[in-house]
Enzyme design. Structure first.
Site, mmCIF file in Angstrom:
data_model
loop_
_atom_site.group_PDB
_atom_site.id
_atom_site.type_symbol
_atom_site.label_atom_id
_atom_site.label_comp_id
_atom_site.label_asym_id
_atom_site.label_seq_id
_atom_site.Cartn_x
_atom_site.Cartn_y
_atom_site.Cartn_z
ATOM 1 C CB CYS A 416 -0.899 0.022 1.237
ATOM 2 S SG CYS A 416 -0.016 -0.140 2.784
ATOM 3 C CE LYS A 419 -1.480 7.252 0.087
ATOM 4 N NZ LYS A 419 -2.317 7.157 -1.046
ATOM 5 C CG ASP A 448 -7.729 15.818 -6.918
ATOM 6 O OD1 ASP A 448 -7.636 14.658 -7.330
ATOM 7 O OD2 ASP A 448 -8.730 16.545 -7.108
ATOM 8 C CG ASP A 449 -5.633 11.086 -7.544
ATOM 9 O OD1 ASP A 449 -5.555 10.322 -6.571
ATOM 10 O OD2 ASP A 449 -6.633 11.168 -8.257
ATOM 11 C CG ASP A 489 -0.727 9.981 -7.512
ATOM 12 O OD1 ASP A 489 -1.759 9.359 -7.222
ATOM 13 O OD2 ASP A 489 0.273 10.027 -6.770
ATOM 14 N N GLY A 539 17.789 12.658 -8.761
ATOM 15 C CA GLY A 539 17.306 11.963 -7.574
ATOM 16 C C GLY A 539 18.298 12.026 -6.436
ATOM 17 C CB THR A 541 20.954 7.038 -3.736
ATOM 18 O OG1 THR A 541 20.430 7.194 -5.035
ATOM 19 C CG2 THR A 541 20.866 5.580 -3.347
ATOM 20 C CG ASP A 627 -3.791 6.834 -8.281
ATOM 21 O OD1 ASP A 627 -4.257 7.776 -7.616
ATOM 22 O OD2 ASP A 627 -2.590 6.529 -8.263
#
Ligand SMILES: Cc1cc2nc3c(=O)[nH]c(=O)nc-3n(C[C@H](O)[C@H](O)[C@H](O)COP(=O)(O)OP(=O)(O)OC[C@H]3O[C@@H](n4cnc5c(N)ncnc54)[C@H](O)[C@@H]3O)c2cc1C
Length: 785
Positions: A416, A419, A448-449, A489, A539, A541, A627
């Protein structure tokens, strides 16, 4: 279930879930070596036990009786399970090359990949005959044969080439099953004919004469023709061309001749004999190599061994022991296969003939004995000992309620999207006041998404972020799921993804291991992002306790087509594009309670993009979409319903489910987020009746990379679903409809037997009346707890 908490020092890769490797996994599950990580790569994840396969064909066993489920077995062993086909080995770089994923590095490799019948040796056999091996695909091929025989109303000529024990037992099993089913279908079973063909003078050439005679008598009794001393020269569609004999006409040709090795072994550079089988020494180590072992049909042992499951089974414990000794630097043990094995061969019904040391015995008791041996063998792998959950050290300050919460934390499944529950989230964010800006179209105040930001021009910028712990063992698959989840999303808001930033956590470990996991994970993610036309632009890491991955995704959406959760209106149908159940299935997987095929099917759904679904929905006039992820179907529906100020009716039985989700929930296995999601039950009307429905708990099941929940006009709903299915969303379904808001406190009514939805779809207008009828109350089942 064991988890590898130590840094990984050595990677042992097992290729093929053959009869020896299942024993290796079980033995390392019982006693692991800290720092050693196992990975099983197998084309099939339910491995057939050869001894029971003819029983499946005869209809005496069901599929699960006769298959070892590598899902729970690999969890038990703390091993990773990759479903893929190996096509080569890079010995210099110690990498296993797979058909569908990046190479997998090993320190120690073991091959147990079985064999295949030698169809290449006879012209036309590959095209026109049904090979019995690889045995893992045989059941599917046999099911197709059965369907064809029924289509021909029982007029079918079946020939089987190869008169060894496997061939004889198989033909007798096919014969019993087809005659029974053809008769049950109301056709004349005498329309079926069976022929056994072999190039040797006698059937069962390696067995005692008394054993052969027993089977010859069974063939005579059942009217099965036996053609021996007849070499097949060529196979044509519908007939066998024999050396110096008249051809044999046959509608179905089964091929069980002498075993051949996998062709790709020849190009690996590993030592093979003149037929292509892997040369191993008497310790099961591949000749001349310290880092490769092999067992089962695929090996050429120093003395000729029959290609039989018995020897693969016997090799298992020695292989496990020698892998352990190799890893710990000790001398290896010799494999001493018995010269005389016990053979018990069934006659296709509950009767068998056996032989050992020249003795031959037959009867129903022999079958019962065989059945007992086979079931005992299967129990070793399918009924695994429960593994103790490691005790956590708990502060003496914890009171009863804190202890309860702490024990729930220990079982967190990480599915999930790991979350945090909706209630915690809204409470925690309630006091936060973001800086006011006029260009934020959708922000924290109207969640919203994704956030919508006005960057000037006709298009709005969509911004969203998702991040979660490893929910599957395979970093490559995790990468795909995480990327797909994050993109969901953007599609839910009608946009197209533009760029993504990754945030990854990799466990502390040896540099080479960290690098391998990270690169596999990013390769998986990038494949999904590339396919979506979304550029990975950067990104961050870091090292941490466990593998985790997330993405911040930016997208673009035309101001006029941006979809919101607020768009539901009376007269809409609710459509769900993918089945639900990932939360309970991942929780079951974590505890070693989910079948491997359930997990693989759930993974396939989690990496199925929502992009095309969004396009189809748009073509059918979609008004609103979201979604379905961590808050579960009901949680996300409640968000839409509240934002749109409408009521909805949800047809519980129409909600598509992943295979195994129902079973998993029935066993009381829930995702760790489920209890928080269940708090939203207060949105459901007449809860006492509704809550008794068997599928009620699944409405709260948190999803990872779930499908789109969308609203289209009722009149379009069935056409829309048909199109969704035609483009690959095979489980897409209409699951409810929207009505105007009434004064009732609870906006959601559960339609327990689907009658209201059927009426709404049939009629020009949605049904406005709500409340449960007496029939619906009767339909509701006892709650599952
Ligand atoms: C109808 C029939 C009945 C039989 N009955 C008996 C019996 O009663 N008793 C007996 O002892 N023997 C029997 N045999 C023989 C027996 O099936 C084989 O000897 C046995 O299966 C060999 O075991 P294995 O462990 O070597 O490989 P297998 O059991 O064949 O397992 C091979 C595994 O490797 C995987 N694999 C294969 N190639 C790849 C690849 N490239 N990449 C990844 N994974 C791969 C497969 O998916 C599978 O999981 C029978 C055979 C047949 C056809």
């Amino acid at each position: 279930m064991k988890s590898v908490t130590q840094p990984v020092i050595k990677d042992v890769v097992l290729v093929g879930a053959g009869h020896s490797h299942v024993a290796v996994l079980r033995m390392f599950g019982m006693e692991s070596i800290p720092g050693v990580r196992f990975t099983l790569i197998s084309r099939e994840v339910h491995t057939p036990y050869s001894g029971m396969l003819p029983g499946v064909v005869a209809g005496l066993y069901d599929i699960d009786d006769a298959h070892i489920d590598t899902g729970p077995l690999t969890r038990f062993a703390g091993a990773r399970l990759y479903q893929d086909e190996v096509i080569d080995i890079d010995l210099a770089e110690r990498r296993v090359i797979c058909r569908h994923r990046p190479p997998v590095r090993y320190d120690l490799l073991s091959l147990n990949i079985g064999s295949t019948p030698n169809t290449l040796a006879v012209e036309g056999a590959s095209e026109h005959a049904i090979p019995v091996k690889p045995i893992d695909g045989f059941i599917r091929r046999f099911e197709a044969l059965r369907a064809r025989a029924l289509e021909r109303r029982g007029h079918a000529r079946i020939a089987l080439v190869g008169a060894g024990a496997g061939g004889v037992e198989l033909l007798l099993s096919v014969e019993r099953r087809l005659r029974r089913e053809i008769a049950q279908a109301g056709f004349d079973a005498n329309g079926l004919s069976f022929t056994l063909v072999s190039d040797v003078p006698d059937i069962l050439p390696t067995f005692p004469a008394a054993f052969r005679n027993r089977f010859q008598a069974v063939f005579d009794e059942r009217g099965i023709a036996v053609v021996t001393g007849a070499a097949v020269k060529r196979v044509e569609a519908g007939r066998l061309i024999l050396e110096g004999r008249a051809p044999i006409e046959a509608d179905e040709i089964l091929w069980t001749t002498e075993a051949a090795p996998a062709g790709w072994l020849a190009k690996t550079g590993l030592p093979i004999d003149e037929r292509g089988f892997l040369k191993v020494d008497d310790t099961l180590r591949v000749t001349g190599r310290d880092d490769v072992f092999a067992a089962g049909d695929t090996i050429a042992f120093w003395r000729e061994l029959p290609k039989s499951g018995v020897y693969a089974v016997r090799a298992g414990p020695i292989l496990a022991e020698n892998l352990r000794r190799n890893l710990t630097g000790r001398s290896l043990r010799k494999f001493r296969p018995q010269r005389e094995a016990l053979y018990l061969v069934s006659t296709g019904e509950r009767s068998a003939v056996g032989t050992r040391n020249g003795l031959v015995f037959a009867g129903r008791w022999v079958w019962r004995w065989k059945d007992w041996i086979d079931r005992r063998f299967m129990r070793k792998f399918n009924d695994l000992p429960e593994m103790a959950t490691p005790a956590a050290s708990v502060s003496p300050l914890a009171d009863q309620s804190a202890l309860k919460e702490i024990s729930a934390i220990a079982m967190r499944c990480g599915g999930c999207g790991a979350k945090v529950g909706a209630t915690i989230l809204s409470r925690a964010l309630g006091a936060i006041e973001p800086a006011p800006r006029s260009d934020i179209v959708v922000g924290l105040d109207a969640p919203d998404d994704a956030a919508l930001v006005d960057v000037g021009g006709s298009r709005l910028s969509l911004q969203t972020v998702d991040y979660f712990r490893a929910i599957v063992d395979d970093p490559y698959v995790l990468g795909k799921i995480a990327a797909n989840h994050a993109l969901g999303d953007v599609y839910a808001m009608g946009g197209e993804p533009q760029s993504a930033l990754a945030i990854a956590t990799v466990p502390y470990g040896l540099e080479a291991k960290v690098e391998a996991d990270l690169s596999a994970m990013m390769a998986g993610a990038n494949e999904v992002l590339r396919e979506a036309g979304c550029a990975l632009v950067g990104g961050h890491t870091s090292e941490g306790a466990e593998l985790a991955l997330g993405f911040a995704v930016n997208g673009l959406v035309l101001r006029s087509v941006a979809l919101r959760k607020t768009g539901l209106s009376s007269g809409d149908a609710l459509i769900l594009t993918k089945p639900i159940g990932t939360g309970t299935l991942l929780a079951a997987h974590m505890r070693g309670k989910a079948k491997a095929r359930w997990v693989m099917a759930a993974i396939a759904q989690m990496i199925h993009s929502n992009r095309q679904a969004a396009e189809v929905l748009r073509r059918h006039g979609v008004h609103a979409a979201t979604d379905v992820t961590g808050f579960g179907l009901l949680g996300h529906l409640v968000e839409m319903v509240r934002a749109s100020d409408v009521d909805v009716t949800l047809a519980v039985d129409r909600v598509p489910l992943l295979e195994g989700a129902r079973e998993s929930v029935e066993r009381g296995i829930f995702s760790s987020l489920q209890p928080q999601n269940v708090r939203l039950r207060r949105a459901i009307r007449d809860l006492e009746t509704a809550g008794r429905h068997q599928l009620y708990p699944l409405l709260f099941d948190p999803q990872t990379a779930g499908g789109l929940l969308a609203a289209v006009p009722l009149a379009e709903a069935e056409r829309c679903v048909a199109e969704l299915r035609s483009v690959g969303y095979a489980d897409a379904a209409v699951i409810g409809f929207v009505t105007e808001r009434t004064g009732a406190l609870e906006p959601i009514t559960l339609d327990l037997c689907g009658a209201r939805l059927a009426a709404a779809l049939a009629g020009p207008h949605p049904v406005l009346h709500r409340g449960h009828s007496p029939q619906e109350r009767a339909h509701a089942q006892e709650p599952i707890h």
